[in-house]
Design an enzyme around this catalytic site. Structure first.
Site, mmCIF file in Angstrom:
data_model
loop_
_atom_site.group_PDB
_atom_site.id
_atom_site.type_symbol
_atom_site.label_atom_id
_atom_site.label_comp_id
_atom_site.label_asym_id
_atom_site.label_seq_id
_atom_site.Cartn_x
_atom_site.Cartn_y
_atom_site.Cartn_z
ATOM 1 N N HIS A 145 -21.530 6.563 -1.727
ATOM 2 C CA HIS A 145 -20.521 6.311 -2.752
ATOM 3 C C HIS A 145 -19.630 5.158 -2.330
ATOM 4 C CE1 HIS A 145 -16.733 7.865 -0.912
ATOM 5 N NE2 HIS A 145 -17.555 8.590 -0.177
ATOM 6 N N CYS A 146 -19.042 4.485 -3.336
ATOM 7 C CA CYS A 146 -18.036 3.460 -3.074
ATOM 8 C C CYS A 146 -16.689 4.034 -3.500
ATOM 9 C CB CYS A 146 -18.381 2.161 -3.793
ATOM 10 S SG CYS A 146 -18.543 2.320 -5.587
ATOM 11 N N MET A 147 -15.798 3.209 -4.048
ATOM 12 C CA MET A 147 -14.458 3.695 -4.383
ATOM 13 C C MET A 147 -14.436 4.531 -5.655
ATOM 14 S SD MET A 147 -12.153 0.402 -3.327
ATOM 15 C CE MET A 147 -10.605 1.295 -3.479
ATOM 16 N N THR A 148 -15.416 4.313 -6.556
ATOM 17 C CA THR A 148 -15.402 5.042 -7.825
ATOM 18 C C THR A 148 -16.778 5.557 -8.249
ATOM 19 O OG1 THR A 148 -15.669 2.952 -9.022
ATOM 20 C CG2 THR A 148 -13.413 3.767 -8.731
ATOM 21 N N ARG A 149 -17.836 5.191 -7.545
ATOM 22 C CA ARG A 149 -19.188 5.505 -8.007
ATOM 23 C C ARG A 149 -19.995 6.305 -6.992
ATOM 24 N NH1 ARG A 149 -21.336 -0.132 -10.829
ATOM 25 N NH2 ARG A 149 -19.341 -0.806 -11.687
#
Length: 485
Positions: A27-31
């Site tokens: 995951h990244c910051m929102t996904r």
């Protein structure tokens, strides 16, 4: 109402074709970023309608599920449903090599490598800004040990960025992380930096009779990224030629002796030239178009985020800030883009009669305006309702023009929002404080008004209730298929 992340995770995995169809997840910051084995098994319509899912982005064998600022909580629930010894799926056949696939591969490598590093980069940026403010306000004097240590803390992520890139890229390219870090470490070793400084002053530097190009690798992305990609092939080749009895000591020695000189003599300089060429292209356009380039970028930014192309600018922004101390094209354009999405979400929250949509829009607006995280507003509101997106693009263009005319520039690369507005303060230009808040206020107000004027098709309460009932009816069948190690 708090989200049921366990149910959300079960629903997402089921819509992706079950546990057996997932080869990796991060995951990244929102996904949530899933690597999928068979795209045909994905139920996209169901996936997009799961409450808590703000949007879906597809890219080759990767499916990105936008959750928002609470993605880490959803990620933990997803991981708990997946096997602990999950291995990436082996490719069925060699895909046909096309320009489109090459471009997609480069973009995927850049995004996949840089996304995990963004928190460290933002954290370092904000500490550097804190040090700058404390010095400007007279709380700390220039040269004081406390100020020096704060600057070192803030600069650590940037100075050793090649090491971080190598570690992240090693995961992406499935090669040995420790070897990647060791070779990248050569590029930022104090003795090598000193040698490159002498070469830059005209002193002849060579390795095994081959001249070494004078290059500075601290604060760079591309050289370590390309080097790690090459390392993945070097490692496989060396593994194929070394006898089994010597692999423990001969294999790593040969890899280092091949990859490190190759990085110093060829890959590193080429990577620097590529990065410099990209930066030169971007800022040459900015030099010719001036404020108009900031305006255009402000309008295009939400569309770039939709495709993931916005991450392409990360190395350029880092390099520009490292060389000049500020960035005046991409970062100022994000002020209008982010807060315009927040303003349009506020308008939707004001006008909608759907309680669930109002709650989503308010949370998305707060995220975009306060923290500069615009994806919840983009996927949860703007794209979903269409006309708020148009309002945001128009507002982003106008606010980008104002930011460009005002000469705003960022000293950091944190997502522009109210909390991170300090990165645009310029000690040499006190009016920058006024201008940055003026652009933020304009973005929120203008996008709010434009959204009300353009209107939008409200989501009926009955539809939202039906989706919620469908969501609650999902049984945890996926969990039964998984070994919880």
């Amino acid at each position: 109402m708090a989200k049921n992340y366990a149910a959300l995770a079960r629903s997402v995995i089921a819509a992706l074709g079950g546990v057996d169809n997932i080869s990796a997840v991060t995951h990244c910051m929102t996904r949530l970023r899933f690597v999928i084995k068979d795209d045909a098994l994905i139920d996209s319509p169901t996936l997009k309608t799961i409450p808590g899912v703000l949007g879906v982005v597809r890219s080759d064998n990767q499916c990105q599920v936008i959750i928002g600022n609470t993605v880490s909580q959803a990620f933990q629930e997803v991981v708990s449903l997946l096997p602990g010894d999950m291995q990436p799926a082996q490719p069925v056949g060699k895909p046909k090599l096309t320009l489109r696939r090459i471009g997609a591969g480069i973009l995927d490598a850049l995004i996949g490598t840089m996304s995990p590093l963004i928190p460290a980069i933002i954290g370092g940026s904000m500490v550097k800004l804190l040090a700058m403010i404390l010095e400007m306000s007279g709380v700390l004097t220039k040269g004081s040990p406390t100020l020096t240590i704060l600057n070192v803390i803030g600069d650590g992520a940037f100075f050793f960025l090649p090491l971080m890139v190598a570690a992240s890229a090693a995961i992406k390219f499935k090669t040995n992380m420790s070897l990647a870090i060791a070779i990248a470490g050569v590029l930022v070793h104090p003795s090598f930096i000193e040698l490159m400084a002498k070469a830059a002053q005209g002193e002849h530097v060579e390795f095994a009779l081959i001249p070494v190009t004078a290059v500075k690798y601290t604060y760079t992305v591309i050289p370590a990224l390309v080097m790690t990609w090459c390392l993945s092939y070097i490692e496989r080749w060396v593994d194929s030629i070394t006898p089994a009895v010597t692999k423990n000591f001969l294999k790593p020695m040969l890899i280092v002796l091949i990859a490190a000189p190759l990085a110093i003599l060829l890959i590193g300089p080429i990577g620097i030239w590529i990065g410099s060429a990209i930066s030169a292209l971007v800022y040459t356009i900015h030099g010719y178009l001036g404020w108009l380039s900031v305006a255009i970028m402000g309008a295009l930014w939400p569309l770039l985020v939709m495709t993931g192309m916005h991450r392409v600018f990360t190395p350029t922004i880092i390099q520009t800030i490292a060389e000049t101390g500020k960035e005046g094209m991409v970062m100022p354009s994000e002020i209008g883009a982010n807060l315009s999405l927040g303003g349009s979400s506020l308008a939707v929250a004001w006008k909608t009669k759907n309680p669930e949509l109002r709650q989503t829009a308010l949370a998305a607006a707060a995220s975009a305006i306060m923290a500069g995280i615009s994806e919840p507003a983009l996927y949860g509101v703007a794209i979903r309702l269409k006309r708020p997106l148009i309002a945001s693009l128009i507002s982003g263009f106008i606010c980008g023009a104002v930011a460009g005319m005002a000469g705003l520039a960022s000293h950091s690369m944190a997502a522009p929002g109210l909390f991170t507005s300090v990165q645009f303060f310029d000690p040499a230009n006190p009016m920058s404080i006024v201008w940055v808040f003026a652009v933020m206020a304009l973005a929120v107000v203008l996008s709010f008004i434009l959204t009300l004027l353009l209107g939008f098709e409200d989501i009926p309460v009955e539809e939202a209730a039906a989706q919620a009932r469908k969501y609650q009816s999902v049984q945890p069948t996926v969990a039964k298929e998984v070994s919880l190690n």
